[in-house]
Design a protein around this motif. Structure first.
Motif, PDB file in Angstrom:
ATOM      1  N   GLU A  12       0.857  -1.180   0.000  1.00  0.00           N
ATOM      2  CA  GLU A  12       0.000   0.000   0.000  1.00  0.00           C
ATOM      3  C   GLU A  12       0.893   1.229   0.000  1.00  0.00           C
ATOM      4  O   GLU A  12       1.771   1.372   0.853  1.00  0.00           O
ATOM      5  CB  GLU A  12      -0.898   0.016   1.242  1.00  0.00           C
ATOM      6  N   ILE A  14       1.159   4.954   0.833  1.00  0.00           N
ATOM      7  CA  ILE A  14       0.464   5.852   1.737  1.00  0.00           C
ATOM      8  C   ILE A  14       0.581   7.280   1.196  1.00  0.00           C
ATOM      9  O   ILE A  14       1.684   7.803   1.036  1.00  0.00           O
ATOM     10  CB  ILE A  14       1.049   5.779   3.166  1.00  0.00           C
ATOM     11  N   SER A  20      -4.606   5.291   1.148  1.00  0.00           N
ATOM     12  CA  SER A  20      -3.609   4.397   0.560  1.00  0.00           C
ATOM     13  C   SER A  20      -4.070   3.910  -0.807  1.00  0.00           C
ATOM     14  O   SER A  20      -5.265   3.856  -1.093  1.00  0.00           O
ATOM     15  CB  SER A  20      -3.333   3.214   1.484  1.00  0.00           C
ATOM     16  N   HIS A  85       6.707  -1.163   7.403  1.00  0.00           N
ATOM     17  CA  HIS A  85       6.657   0.148   6.770  1.00  0.00           C
ATOM     18  C   HIS A  85       7.998   0.393   6.081  1.00  0.00           C
ATOM     19  O   HIS A  85       9.047   0.080   6.635  1.00  0.00           O
ATOM     20  CB  HIS A  85       6.388   1.241   7.806  1.00  0.00           C
TER      21      HIS A  85
END
Length: 138
Positions: A12, A14, A20, A85
């Motif tokens: 995804e 962001i 997203s 992340h």
């Protein structure tokens, strides 16, 4: 003999708004480049965008905030819902992405089966590469 371990991955992207956008990616590890992991990001049009960084950095980033410069990684959450992340920056821009941490961790384990940690240098043919450089072949 070069072997590789690859894994398709949904990530995804962001956006600044907090929303997203799904991004298709592919994780790639090859014994020919044993210290590095490659991530190809596939946009709707055009060639994939490839990022390359240290396999050790990825391993650390699965456990704790890690990175320097243009690649930063950090985990969040726990269990099957844990996320990895990934913050990338370059002179052309920056991006923050998320991926399912368990998927990335399983793929990383497969790379360790191909080339165990600490054995990366064993995969390099330094003498052959030097000979090719000195003799202009390759």
């Amino acid at each position: 003999m070069t072997s590789c371990v690859d894994q398709g991955l949904r990530m995804e992207l962001i956006l600044a708004s907090g929303e997203s956008v799904p991004v298709s990616a592919c994780l790639l590890y090859t014994s020919r480049d044993p210290f590095a992991v490659h991530i190809d990001f596939h946009a709707a049009l055009g060639d994939p965008t490839r990022w390359v960084f240290s396999r050790d950095l990825l391993a650390r980033g699965l456990l704790q905030p890690s990175g320097r410069g243009d690649v930063w990684l950090w985990p969040s959450g726990a269990g099957r819902g844990a996320m990895l992340h990934l913050a990338l920056s370059s002179p052309h821009g920056s991006a923050q992405l998320e991926a399912a941490l368990p998927v990335v961790a399983r793929w990383l384990e497969r790379t360790y089966q191909l080339v165990p940690p600490g054995r990366e240098a064993d995969m390099l043919d330094l003498e052959g590469e030097l000979a090719r450089l000195l003799h202009g072949t390759g």
